[in-house]
Enzyme design. Structure first.
Site, mmCIF file in Angstrom:
data_model
loop_
_atom_site.group_PDB
_atom_site.id
_atom_site.type_symbol
_atom_site.label_atom_id
_atom_site.label_comp_id
_atom_site.label_asym_id
_atom_site.label_seq_id
_atom_site.Cartn_x
_atom_site.Cartn_y
_atom_site.Cartn_z
ATOM 1 N N GLU A 1 1.157 7.161 6.825
ATOM 2 C CA GLU A 1 2.273 6.634 6.025
ATOM 3 C C GLU A 1 2.078 6.997 4.553
ATOM 4 O O GLU A 1 3.021 7.416 3.863
ATOM 5 C CB GLU A 1 2.362 5.111 6.168
ATOM 6 C CG GLU A 1 2.749 4.643 7.552
ATOM 7 C CD GLU A 1 2.908 3.128 7.631
ATOM 8 O OE1 GLU A 1 3.363 2.510 6.659
ATOM 9 O OE2 GLU A 1 2.558 2.549 8.681
ATOM 10 N N HIS B 1 8.989 3.214 8.473
ATOM 11 C CA HIS B 1 8.826 2.351 9.643
ATOM 12 C C HIS B 1 7.618 2.838 10.444
ATOM 13 O O HIS B 1 7.482 4.044 10.678
ATOM 14 C CB HIS B 1 10.091 2.381 10.510
ATOM 15 C CG HIS B 1 9.983 1.478 11.686
ATOM 16 N ND1 HIS B 1 10.068 0.110 11.578
ATOM 17 C CD2 HIS B 1 9.739 1.741 12.995
ATOM 18 C CE1 HIS B 1 9.899 -0.434 12.768
ATOM 19 N NE2 HIS B 1 9.704 0.525 13.646
ATOM 20 N N GLU C 1 22.353 -0.593 10.637
ATOM 21 C CA GLU C 1 21.512 -1.049 11.739
ATOM 22 C C GLU C 1 20.044 -0.978 11.333
ATOM 23 O O GLU C 1 19.617 0.006 10.728
ATOM 24 C CB GLU C 1 21.738 -0.176 12.982
ATOM 25 C CG GLU C 1 23.165 -0.167 13.484
ATOM 26 C CD GLU C 1 23.688 -1.568 13.770
ATOM 27 O OE1 GLU C 1 22.935 -2.376 14.335
ATOM 28 O OE2 GLU C 1 24.852 -1.852 13.408
ATOM 29 N N MET D 1 10.454 -6.966 3.907
ATOM 30 C CA MET D 1 10.609 -7.656 5.188
ATOM 31 C C MET D 1 11.854 -8.548 5.245
ATOM 32 O O MET D 1 11.819 -9.661 5.768
ATOM 33 C CB MET D 1 9.351 -8.492 5.472
ATOM 34 C CG MET D 1 8.074 -7.674 5.533
ATOM 35 S SD MET D 1 8.132 -6.335 6.753
ATOM 36 C CE MET D 1 7.928 -7.291 8.241
ATOM 37 N N ARG D 2 12.961 -8.060 4.697
ATOM 38 C CA ARG D 2 14.231 -8.785 4.812
ATOM 39 C C ARG D 2 15.227 -7.884 5.514
ATOM 40 O O ARG D 2 15.301 -6.683 5.212
ATOM 41 C CB ARG D 2 14.806 -9.115 3.428
ATOM 42 C CG ARG D 2 13.945 -9.988 2.579
ATOM 43 C CD ARG D 2 14.000 -11.437 2.958
ATOM 44 N NE ARG D 2 15.309 -12.041 2.785
ATOM 45 C CZ ARG D 2 15.629 -13.248 3.256
ATOM 46 N NH1 ARG D 2 14.754 -13.942 3.957
ATOM 47 N NH2 ARG D 2 16.827 -13.752 3.043
ATOM 48 N N SER E 1 0.827 -1.216 0.000
ATOM 49 C CA SER E 1 0.000 0.000 0.000
ATOM 50 C C SER E 1 0.864 1.270 0.000
ATOM 51 O O SER E 1 0.485 2.275 -0.613
ATOM 52 C CB SER E 1 -0.987 -0.002 1.172
ATOM 53 O OG SER E 1 -0.329 0.170 2.397
ATOM 54 N N ASN F 1 13.570 4.186 3.979
ATOM 55 C CA ASN F 1 12.668 3.175 4.534
ATOM 56 C C ASN F 1 11.531 3.872 5.255
ATOM 57 O O ASN F 1 11.693 4.980 5.765
ATOM 58 C CB ASN F 1 13.430 2.285 5.523
ATOM 59 C CG ASN F 1 12.557 1.178 6.088
ATOM 60 O OD1 ASN F 1 11.742 0.568 5.361
ATOM 61 N ND2 ASN F 1 12.691 0.891 7.367
HETATM 62 C C1 GRF Z 1 3.887 -0.609 6.692
HETATM 63 O O1 GRF Z 1 3.271 -0.417 7.930
HETATM 64 C C2 GRF Z 1 5.299 -0.105 6.724
HETATM 65 O O2 GRF Z 1 5.463 0.975 7.570
HETATM 66 C C3 GRF Z 1 6.048 -1.285 7.267
HETATM 67 O O3 GRF Z 1 5.412 -2.413 6.725
HETATM 68 C C4 GRF Z 1 4.079 -2.092 6.375
HETATM 69 C C5 GRF Z 1 3.948 -2.386 4.919
HETATM 70 O O4 GRF Z 1 2.661 -2.149 4.438
HETATM 71 N N1 GRF Z 1 7.454 -1.159 6.972
HETATM 72 P P1 GRF Z 1 2.419 -2.024 2.870
HETATM 73 O O5 GRF Z 1 2.981 -3.294 2.227
HETATM 74 O O6 GRF Z 1 3.102 -0.792 2.390
HETATM 75 O O7 GRF Z 1 0.926 -1.971 2.717
#
Ligand code: GRF
Length: 200
Positions: A181, A116, A150, A97-98, A19, A114
Protein backbone atom coordinates in the site's frame (compact mmCIF):
# COMPACT_ATOMS: atom_id res chain seq x y z
CA UNK A 1 19.09 18.63 -12.27
CA UNK A 2 15.52 17.77 -11.24
CA UNK A 3 12.68 19.31 -13.23
CA UNK A 4 10.65 21.78 -11.16
CA UNK A 5 6.98 20.81 -11.10
CA UNK A 6 3.80 22.72 -10.43
CA UNK A 7 2.47 20.83 -7.47
CA UNK A 8 -1.21 19.85 -7.30
CA UNK A 9 -2.74 20.49 -3.89
CA UNK A 10 -3.89 17.29 -2.22
CA UNK A 11 -6.19 16.86 0.77
CA UNK A 12 -5.92 13.64 2.79
CA UNK A 13 -8.78 12.24 4.90
CA UNK A 14 -7.87 9.87 7.73
CA UNK A 15 -9.45 8.27 10.78
CA UNK A 16 -6.54 6.45 12.43
CA UNK A 17 -2.80 5.83 12.46
CA UNK A 18 -2.28 7.31 8.99
CA UNK A 19 0.51 5.15 7.66
CA UNK A 20 -0.72 5.60 4.08
CA UNK A 21 -1.00 9.33 4.74
CA UNK A 22 2.63 9.25 5.90
CA UNK A 23 3.68 7.53 2.67
CA UNK A 24 1.92 10.29 0.70
CA UNK A 25 3.46 13.06 2.83
CA UNK A 26 6.93 11.59 2.26
CA UNK A 27 6.37 11.38 -1.49
CA UNK A 28 5.08 14.97 -1.58
CA UNK A 29 8.28 16.13 0.13
CA UNK A 30 10.28 15.14 -2.95
CA UNK A 31 10.84 18.17 -5.20
CA UNK A 32 9.97 16.30 -8.38
CA UNK A 33 6.75 14.76 -7.02
CA UNK A 34 3.73 16.52 -8.60
CA UNK A 35 1.69 17.00 -5.40
CA UNK A 36 1.84 18.80 -2.08
CA UNK A 37 -0.23 18.12 1.02
CA UNK A 38 -2.52 21.12 1.44
CA UNK A 39 -4.56 19.71 4.33
CA UNK A 40 -5.04 16.57 6.43
CA UNK A 41 -8.49 16.10 7.96
CA UNK A 42 -9.52 13.49 10.51
CA UNK A 43 -13.06 12.78 11.63
CA UNK A 44 -11.50 11.50 14.86
CA UNK A 45 -9.83 14.22 16.93
CA UNK A 46 -7.54 11.67 18.64
CA UNK A 47 -6.35 9.97 15.43
CA UNK A 48 -2.62 9.25 15.76
CA UNK A 49 -2.10 10.32 12.17
CA UNK A 50 -3.03 13.95 12.96
CA UNK A 51 0.05 14.33 15.18
CA UNK A 52 2.24 12.66 12.56
CA UNK A 53 0.99 15.15 9.96
CA UNK A 54 1.56 18.10 12.30
CA UNK A 55 5.11 16.93 13.00
CA UNK A 56 5.68 16.80 9.25
CA UNK A 57 4.51 20.41 8.99
CA UNK A 58 1.20 19.74 7.24
CA UNK A 59 -1.90 21.79 8.00
CA UNK A 60 -4.37 19.61 9.92
CA UNK A 61 -7.99 19.80 11.00
CA UNK A 62 -10.07 17.54 13.22
CA UNK A 63 -13.68 17.64 12.09
CA UNK A 64 -15.43 15.39 14.57
CA UNK A 65 -18.42 13.57 13.09
CA UNK A 66 -20.13 13.03 16.45
CA UNK A 67 -21.80 16.44 16.85
CA UNK A 68 -23.56 15.83 13.52
CA UNK A 69 -25.27 12.67 14.74
CA UNK A 70 -26.87 10.83 11.85
CA UNK A 71 -26.51 13.77 9.47
CA UNK A 72 -23.52 12.52 7.49
CA UNK A 73 -24.02 15.06 4.72
CA UNK A 74 -23.87 17.98 7.19
CA UNK A 75 -20.50 16.68 8.43
CA UNK A 76 -19.34 16.35 4.82
CA UNK A 77 -20.38 19.92 4.02
CA UNK A 78 -17.94 21.13 6.67
CA UNK A 79 -15.21 18.86 5.29
CA UNK A 80 -15.90 20.03 1.74
CA UNK A 81 -15.74 23.69 2.77
CA UNK A 82 -12.40 23.11 4.52
CA UNK A 83 -10.96 21.32 1.47
CA UNK A 84 -12.02 24.16 -0.82
CA UNK A 85 -10.77 26.82 1.58
CA UNK A 86 -7.37 25.08 1.48
CA UNK A 87 -7.38 25.09 -2.33
CA UNK A 88 -7.42 21.30 -2.53
CA UNK A 89 -7.58 19.88 -6.05
CA UNK A 90 -7.45 16.13 -5.36
CA UNK A 91 -8.66 14.24 -2.27
CA UNK A 92 -7.02 11.02 -1.06
CA UNK A 93 -8.92 8.84 1.38
CA UNK A 94 -6.34 7.03 3.52
CA UNK A 95 -8.00 4.85 6.11
CA UNK A 96 -10.99 7.19 6.31
CA UNK A 97 -13.55 5.04 8.08
CA UNK A 98 -16.80 6.86 7.27
CA UNK A 99 -19.27 5.88 4.60
CA UNK A 100 -19.61 8.79 2.21
CA UNK A 101 -22.90 10.27 1.02
CA UNK A 102 -23.56 11.23 -2.59
CA UNK A 103 -22.91 14.86 -1.59
CA UNK A 104 -19.18 14.37 -1.10
CA UNK A 105 -18.68 11.73 -3.79
CA UNK A 106 -20.39 13.95 -6.36
CA UNK A 107 -18.62 17.09 -5.19
CA UNK A 108 -15.26 15.39 -5.81
CA UNK A 109 -16.25 13.06 -8.63
CA UNK A 110 -13.18 12.05 -10.63
CA UNK A 111 -10.96 13.84 -8.11
CA UNK A 112 -11.20 11.54 -5.09
CA UNK A 113 -9.03 8.43 -4.65
CA UNK A 114 -9.28 5.63 -2.09
CA UNK A 115 -7.00 2.82 -1.03
CA UNK A 116 -8.61 -0.48 -0.18
CA UNK A 117 -6.76 -3.51 1.24
CA UNK A 118 -7.93 -6.15 -1.24
CA UNK A 119 -7.80 -6.89 -4.93
CA UNK A 120 -11.17 -5.35 -5.77
CA UNK A 121 -13.74 -6.46 -6.78
CA UNK A 122 -12.82 -9.15 -4.24
CA UNK A 123 -13.65 -8.30 -0.64
CA UNK A 124 -15.11 -4.80 -0.46
CA UNK A 125 -15.78 -3.70 3.13
CA UNK A 126 -13.99 -4.72 6.31
CA UNK A 127 -11.82 -7.66 7.49
CA UNK A 128 -10.41 -8.22 4.04
CA UNK A 129 -7.35 -10.19 5.17
CA UNK A 130 -9.35 -12.68 7.25
CA UNK A 131 -11.77 -13.11 4.38
CA UNK A 132 -9.00 -13.70 1.81
CA UNK A 133 -7.47 -16.42 4.02
CA UNK A 134 -10.86 -18.02 4.69
CA UNK A 135 -11.63 -18.04 0.96
CA UNK A 136 -8.37 -19.91 0.30
CA UNK A 137 -6.99 -17.18 -1.96
CA UNK A 138 -3.40 -17.62 -3.12
CA UNK A 139 -3.14 -13.94 -4.08
CA UNK A 140 -4.32 -10.90 -2.15
CA UNK A 141 -3.33 -7.24 -2.27
CA UNK A 142 -4.51 -3.67 -2.44
CA UNK A 143 -6.32 -1.38 -4.84
CA UNK A 144 -6.31 2.35 -5.55
CA UNK A 145 -9.59 3.40 -7.11
CA UNK A 146 -11.63 6.47 -7.87
CA UNK A 147 -14.41 6.98 -5.36
CA UNK A 148 -18.00 6.66 -6.58
CA UNK A 149 -21.28 6.45 -4.70
CA UNK A 150 -20.94 2.73 -3.98
CA UNK A 151 -18.49 1.76 -1.24
CA UNK A 152 -15.18 0.30 -2.50
CA UNK A 153 -16.26 0.52 -6.12
CA UNK A 154 -15.27 2.89 -8.87
CA UNK A 155 -12.67 2.66 -11.60
CA UNK A 156 -9.48 0.91 -10.54
CA UNK A 157 -6.34 3.01 -11.00
CA UNK A 158 -3.74 0.55 -9.71
CA UNK A 159 -3.37 -2.74 -7.87
CA UNK A 160 -0.53 -4.59 -6.18
CA UNK A 161 -0.56 -8.30 -5.31
CA UNK A 162 1.13 -10.35 -2.63
CA UNK A 163 1.21 -14.11 -2.12
CA UNK A 164 -0.90 -15.60 0.64
CA UNK A 165 1.50 -18.01 2.36
CA UNK A 166 0.59 -21.24 4.15
CA UNK A 167 0.00 -20.52 7.84
CA UNK A 168 -0.49 -16.78 7.33
CA UNK A 169 -2.50 -15.08 10.06
CA UNK A 170 -4.61 -12.06 9.11
CA UNK A 171 -1.96 -9.87 10.77
CA UNK A 172 0.86 -11.46 8.74
CA UNK A 173 -1.07 -10.86 5.57
CA UNK A 174 -2.08 -7.33 6.57
CA UNK A 175 1.57 -6.41 7.15
CA UNK A 176 2.60 -7.79 3.75
CA UNK A 177 -0.22 -5.90 2.01
CA UNK A 178 0.44 -2.67 3.94
CA UNK A 179 4.01 -2.56 2.65
CA UNK A 180 2.60 -2.64 -0.87
CA UNK A 181 0.00 0.00 0.00
CA UNK A 182 2.76 2.40 1.02
CA UNK A 183 4.52 1.89 -2.31
CA UNK A 184 1.38 1.86 -4.46
CA UNK A 185 -0.53 4.92 -3.22
CA UNK A 186 2.18 7.51 -3.96
CA UNK A 187 2.88 5.84 -7.31
CA UNK A 188 -0.81 5.78 -8.32
CA UNK A 189 -1.32 9.40 -7.23
CA UNK A 190 1.72 10.43 -9.25
CA UNK A 191 0.34 8.74 -12.37
CA UNK A 192 -3.17 10.11 -11.75
CA UNK A 193 -1.92 13.67 -11.46
CA UNK A 194 0.37 13.47 -14.48
CA UNK A 195 -2.57 12.10 -16.50
CA UNK A 196 -5.27 14.48 -15.31
CA UNK A 197 -3.22 17.62 -14.69
CA UNK A 198 -0.77 17.62 -17.59
CA UNK A 199 0.34 21.13 -16.65
CA UNK A 200 1.85 19.81 -13.40
C1 GRF B 1 -5.25 0.54 5.26
O1 GRF B 1 -5.13 -0.85 5.23
C2 GRF B 1 -6.09 1.02 4.11
O2 GRF B 1 -5.97 0.23 2.99
C3 GRF B 1 -7.48 0.90 4.66
O3 GRF B 1 -7.38 1.23 6.02
C4 GRF B 1 -6.05 1.02 6.47
C5 GRF B 1 -5.57 2.33 6.99
O4 GRF B 1 -4.28 2.26 7.51
N1 GRF B 1 -8.39 1.70 3.89
P1 GRF B 1 -3.45 3.60 7.75
O5 GRF B 1 -4.31 4.50 8.64
O6 GRF B 1 -3.17 4.21 6.43
O7 GRF B 1 -2.22 3.16 8.48
Amino acid sequence: MSRSVKKIRVGILISGRGSNMTALIEACARPEYPASVALVISNKPDAAGLEVARQAGCPTLAIDHRPFGKDRAAHEHVIDAALREAGVQVVCLAGYMRLLTPFLTQAWSGRMLNIHPSLLPDFPGLHTHERAIEAGKRQHGCTIHLVTEEMDEGPVLAQASVNVLPGDTPDDLAARVLKEEHRLYPEALDTFIRTHFPES
